[in-house]
Design a protein around this motif. Sequence first.
Motif, PDB file in Angstrom:
ATOM      1  N   THR A   1       0.855  -1.186   0.000  1.00  0.00           N
ATOM      2  CA  THR A   1       0.000   0.000   0.000  1.00  0.00           C
ATOM      3  C   THR A   1       0.889   1.233   0.000  1.00  0.00           C
ATOM      4  OG1 THR A   1      -1.782  -1.120   1.204  1.00  0.00           O
ATOM      5  CG2 THR A   1      -1.787   1.282   1.233  1.00  0.00           C
ATOM      6  N   LEU A   2       0.659   2.121  -0.974  1.00  0.00           N
ATOM      7  CA  LEU A   2       1.491   3.318  -1.113  1.00  0.00           C
ATOM      8  C   LEU A   2       0.644   4.573  -1.182  1.00  0.00           C
ATOM      9  CD1 LEU A   2       4.130   2.111  -3.749  1.00  0.00           C
ATOM     10  CD2 LEU A   2       4.495   2.420  -1.298  1.00  0.00           C
ATOM     11  N   PHE A   3       1.182   5.655  -0.659  1.00  0.00           N
ATOM     12  CA  PHE A   3       0.569   6.973  -0.754  1.00  0.00           C
ATOM     13  C   PHE A   3       0.970   7.606  -2.081  1.00  0.00           C
ATOM     14  CE2 PHE A   3       0.680  11.609   0.626  1.00  0.00           C
ATOM     15  CZ  PHE A   3      -0.694  11.752   0.646  1.00  0.00           C
TER      16      PHE A   3
ATOM     17  N   LEU B   1       8.338  25.795 -10.871  1.00  0.00           N
ATOM     18  CA  LEU B   1       8.658  25.236  -9.568  1.00  0.00           C
ATOM     19  C   LEU B   1       7.521  24.296  -9.169  1.00  0.00           C
ATOM     20  CD1 LEU B   1      10.078  24.863  -6.904  1.00  0.00           C
ATOM     21  CD2 LEU B   1       9.226  27.106  -6.156  1.00  0.00           C
ATOM     22  N   PHE B   2       7.794  23.000  -9.242  1.00  0.00           N
ATOM     23  CA  PHE B   2       6.846  21.973  -8.822  1.00  0.00           C
ATOM     24  C   PHE B   2       7.118  21.643  -7.350  1.00  0.00           C
ATOM     25  CE2 PHE B   2       5.085  19.599 -12.664  1.00  0.00           C
ATOM     26  CZ  PHE B   2       5.471  20.534 -13.606  1.00  0.00           C
ATOM     27  N   HIS B   3       6.056  21.363  -6.612  1.00  0.00           N
ATOM     28  CA  HIS B   3       6.243  20.903  -5.231  1.00  0.00           C
ATOM     29  C   HIS B   3       5.132  19.924  -4.876  1.00  0.00           C
ATOM     30  CE1 HIS B   3       7.787  20.803  -1.203  1.00  0.00           C
ATOM     31  NE2 HIS B   3       8.556  21.876  -1.385  1.00  0.00           N
ATOM     32  N   VAL B   4       5.532  18.783  -4.301  1.00  0.00           N
ATOM     33  CA  VAL B   4       4.564  17.800  -3.816  1.00  0.00           C
ATOM     34  C   VAL B   4       3.854  18.366  -2.593  1.00  0.00           C
ATOM     35  CG1 VAL B   4       4.364  15.529  -2.684  1.00  0.00           C
ATOM     36  CG2 VAL B   4       5.770  15.791  -4.731  1.00  0.00           C
ATOM     37  N   ILE B   5       2.563  18.033  -2.437  1.00  0.00           N
ATOM     38  CA  ILE B   5       1.797  18.459  -1.263  1.00  0.00           C
ATOM     39  C   ILE B   5       1.147  17.240  -0.605  1.00  0.00           C
ATOM     40  CG2 ILE B   5       1.404  20.805  -2.120  1.00  0.00           C
ATOM     41  CD1 ILE B   5      -1.436  19.920  -2.922  1.00  0.00           C
ATOM     42  N   SER B   6       0.562  17.472   0.549  1.00  0.00           N
ATOM     43  CA  SER B   6       0.115  16.370   1.406  1.00  0.00           C
ATOM     44  C   SER B   6      -1.207  15.743   0.994  1.00  0.00           C
ATOM     45  CB  SER B   6       0.006  16.860   2.852  1.00  0.00           C
ATOM     46  OG  SER B   6      -0.894  17.972   2.938  1.00  0.00           O
ATOM     47  N   LEU B   7      -1.937  16.334   0.072  1.00  0.00           N
ATOM     48  CA  LEU B   7      -3.163  15.710  -0.430  1.00  0.00           C
ATOM     49  C   LEU B   7      -2.782  14.598  -1.399  1.00  0.00           C
ATOM     50  CD1 LEU B   7      -6.284  15.633  -0.885  1.00  0.00           C
ATOM     51  CD2 LEU B   7      -5.927  17.298  -2.727  1.00  0.00           C
ATOM     52  N   GLY B   8      -3.389  13.443  -1.262  1.00  0.00           N
ATOM     53  CA  GLY B   8      -3.027  12.358  -2.167  1.00  0.00           C
ATOM     54  C   GLY B   8      -3.998  11.201  -2.133  1.00  0.00           C
TER      55      GLY B   8
ATOM     56  N   THR C   1       3.828   6.274  -8.781  1.00  0.00           N
ATOM     57  CA  THR C   1       3.666   5.360  -7.651  1.00  0.00           C
ATOM     58  C   THR C   1       3.597   3.915  -8.130  1.00  0.00           C
ATOM     59  OG1 THR C   1       2.462   7.101  -6.452  1.00  0.00           O
ATOM     60  CG2 THR C   1       2.251   4.855  -5.613  1.00  0.00           C
ATOM     61  N   ALA C   2       2.933   3.683  -9.259  1.00  0.00           N
ATOM     62  CA  ALA C   2       2.844   2.328  -9.824  1.00  0.00           C
ATOM     63  C   ALA C   2       4.221   1.833 -10.271  1.00  0.00           C
ATOM     64  CB  ALA C   2       1.856   2.305 -10.983  1.00  0.00           C
TER      65      ALA C   2
ATOM     66  N   GLN D   1      12.489  11.060   1.428  1.00  0.00           N
ATOM     67  CA  GLN D   1      13.900  10.710   1.548  1.00  0.00           C
ATOM     68  C   GLN D   1      14.307   9.834   0.362  1.00  0.00           C
ATOM     69  OE1 GLN D   1      15.862  11.960   4.044  1.00  0.00           O
ATOM     70  NE2 GLN D   1      14.016  13.109   4.615  1.00  0.00           N
ATOM     71  N   GLU D   2      15.562   9.890   0.009  1.00  0.00           N
ATOM     72  CA  GLU D   2      16.055   9.057  -1.076  1.00  0.00           C
ATOM     73  C   GLU D   2      15.847   7.583  -0.750  1.00  0.00           C
ATOM     74  OE1 GLU D   2      20.100   8.592  -3.859  1.00  0.00           O
ATOM     75  OE2 GLU D   2      20.116   9.816  -2.031  1.00  0.00           O
ATOM     76  N   ASN D   3      15.475   6.815  -1.751  1.00  0.00           N
ATOM     77  CA  ASN D   3      15.225   5.376  -1.630  1.00  0.00           C
ATOM     78  C   ASN D   3      13.987   5.050  -0.796  1.00  0.00           C
ATOM     79  OD1 ASN D   3      17.577   4.759  -3.158  1.00  0.00           O
ATOM     80  ND2 ASN D   3      18.825   4.977  -1.306  1.00  0.00           N
ATOM     81  N   GLN D   4      13.161   6.044  -0.533  1.00  0.00           N
ATOM     82  CA  GLN D   4      11.876   5.825   0.137  1.00  0.00           C
ATOM     83  C   GLN D   4      10.797   6.549  -0.653  1.00  0.00           C
ATOM     84  OE1 GLN D   4      11.864   6.886   4.296  1.00  0.00           O
ATOM     85  NE2 GLN D   4      13.911   6.042   4.630  1.00  0.00           N
ATOM     86  N   TRP D   5       9.581   5.960  -0.679  1.00  0.00           N
ATOM     87  CA  TRP D   5       8.486   6.648  -1.352  1.00  0.00           C
ATOM     88  C   TRP D   5       7.843   7.631  -0.382  1.00  0.00           C
ATOM     89  CZ3 TRP D   5       8.258   7.692  -6.030  1.00  0.00           C
ATOM     90  CH2 TRP D   5       7.083   8.128  -6.658  1.00  0.00           C
ATOM     91  N   TYR D   6       6.963   8.464  -0.892  1.00  0.00           N
ATOM     92  CA  TYR D   6       6.304   9.475  -0.067  1.00  0.00           C
ATOM     93  C   TYR D   6       5.436   8.803   1.000  1.00  0.00           C
ATOM     94  CZ  TYR D   6       7.674  12.545  -3.900  1.00  0.00           C
ATOM     95  OH  TYR D   6       8.396  13.226  -4.843  1.00  0.00           O
ATOM     96  N   ALA D   7       5.461   9.352   2.204  1.00  0.00           N
ATOM     97  CA  ALA D   7       4.643   8.842   3.298  1.00  0.00           C
ATOM     98  C   ALA D   7       3.529   9.838   3.603  1.00  0.00           C
ATOM     99  CB  ALA D   7       5.498   8.627   4.539  1.00  0.00           C
ATOM    100  N   GLU D   8       2.345   9.322   3.805  1.00  0.00           N
ATOM    101  CA  GLU D   8       1.228  10.194   4.151  1.00  0.00           C
ATOM    102  C   GLU D   8       1.480  10.812   5.515  1.00  0.00           C
ATOM    103  OE1 GLU D   8      -3.659  10.169   4.123  1.00  0.00           O
ATOM    104  OE2 GLU D   8      -2.559   8.274   4.103  1.00  0.00           O
ATOM    105  N   PRO D   9       1.268  12.132   5.646  1.00  0.00           N
ATOM    106  CA  PRO D   9       1.505  12.783   6.940  1.00  0.00           C
ATOM    107  C   PRO D   9       0.648  12.151   8.037  1.00  0.00           C
ATOM    108  CG  PRO D   9       1.212  14.416   5.206  1.00  0.00           C
ATOM    109  CD  PRO D   9       0.855  13.088   4.612  1.00  0.00           C
TER     110      PRO D   9
END
Length: 400
Positions: A91-93, A118-125, A196-197, A375-383
Amino acid sequence: MASVSYHLISSFSYPRGAASLARRGDSPSIFRRGHYSFKSSSDVNGNKFCRILACAAQTGRRQVEIVHDPEERFNRLADEVDKNTKLSRLTLFSPCKINVFLRITGKREDGFHDLASLFHVISLGDTIKFSLSPSKTKDRLSTNVPGVPVDDRNLIIKALNLYRKKTGTNNFYWIHLDKKVPTGAGLGGGSSNAATALWAANQFSGFLVTEKELQKWSGEIGSDIPFFFSNGAAYCTGRGEVVQDLPHALPTDLPMVLIKPQEACPTAEVYKRLHLGKTSSVDPLTLLEKCVQSGISQDVCINDLEAPAFDVLPSLKKLKQRVLAAGRGQYSAVFMSGSGSTIVGIGSPDPPQFVYDEDEYNDIFISEASFLTRQENQWYAEPTSSTSSFSKEEMSQTGE
């Protein structure tokens, strides 16, 4: 000994009108039809499931309870996979992004436009659940949102096909997409799903290839997808596929609100109405330097696609103007993300009061958010503090 009557039920739907009553809470969520009782419930995570109580009309007969639970589908599937497999479920965010600024700098020979943003990831997902399929022949995708394609038009399926083509692996998956990011919003939700896929397929394969390879391949199916393999903040050029990570991302404790009307802005139509002679003349590197050194301000948040998007959807221009006027002192910047139709207010998680008070905005989507990195080598984590998103209609139904 009393006789036992078993009614085997493979699928079920609510009696006509029952589901809507259950959603509205107008009556108890138990409905009877013939020899069956239908009971709508939720698990601890808020997932809906249905209990079907099958019983004979005569007294003295025993009751058989059959539970349909969406989670059970994935659990059964994983149990069928070879027990020696190291990973069978994941399961991934899948977070979305905003464009803090977006300059369109020219037209390319391939028909696309050059941009600098300037792209930036945000916490909605979204949340995506992957399970290895024992069939080894086809991916199966389901989703909670009607109208989202579940065949090879979906970027998730395109990404999995791309990974198999590039690596020669033969893993296939059952995927469930729990979608929270609205479509047609300029937030890159579909591109994030694809990235993510690709990450998931690589993890199932024991990280067969590097992040850089995934990033390079992903540009073949979408211009915004490579960005999500950055650290979450990047200066993107070319079609968007040339990604330069920013070592110092924007503060993750800076709140924002996303306001999206029901209407979408078709990206192709927005670009069709773009006139390069009417775009900003500000050097995008100047915008980047100012943003990194001094933070986000209204003069930095230039989006060259706003004018053509407002031409496509005049009500969006009115919405931005009203948010600007109502939010003086509340937001440090108000701007449109991507090709629309989301308006972003930086500096507060709360929308202006008029979106609550006026019927014109009954179907509007509202979400608080913050900046997010990985972090490098980790996928995004939901806050850990869940992002709150809702529509006015949902809010009125829950009595808030």
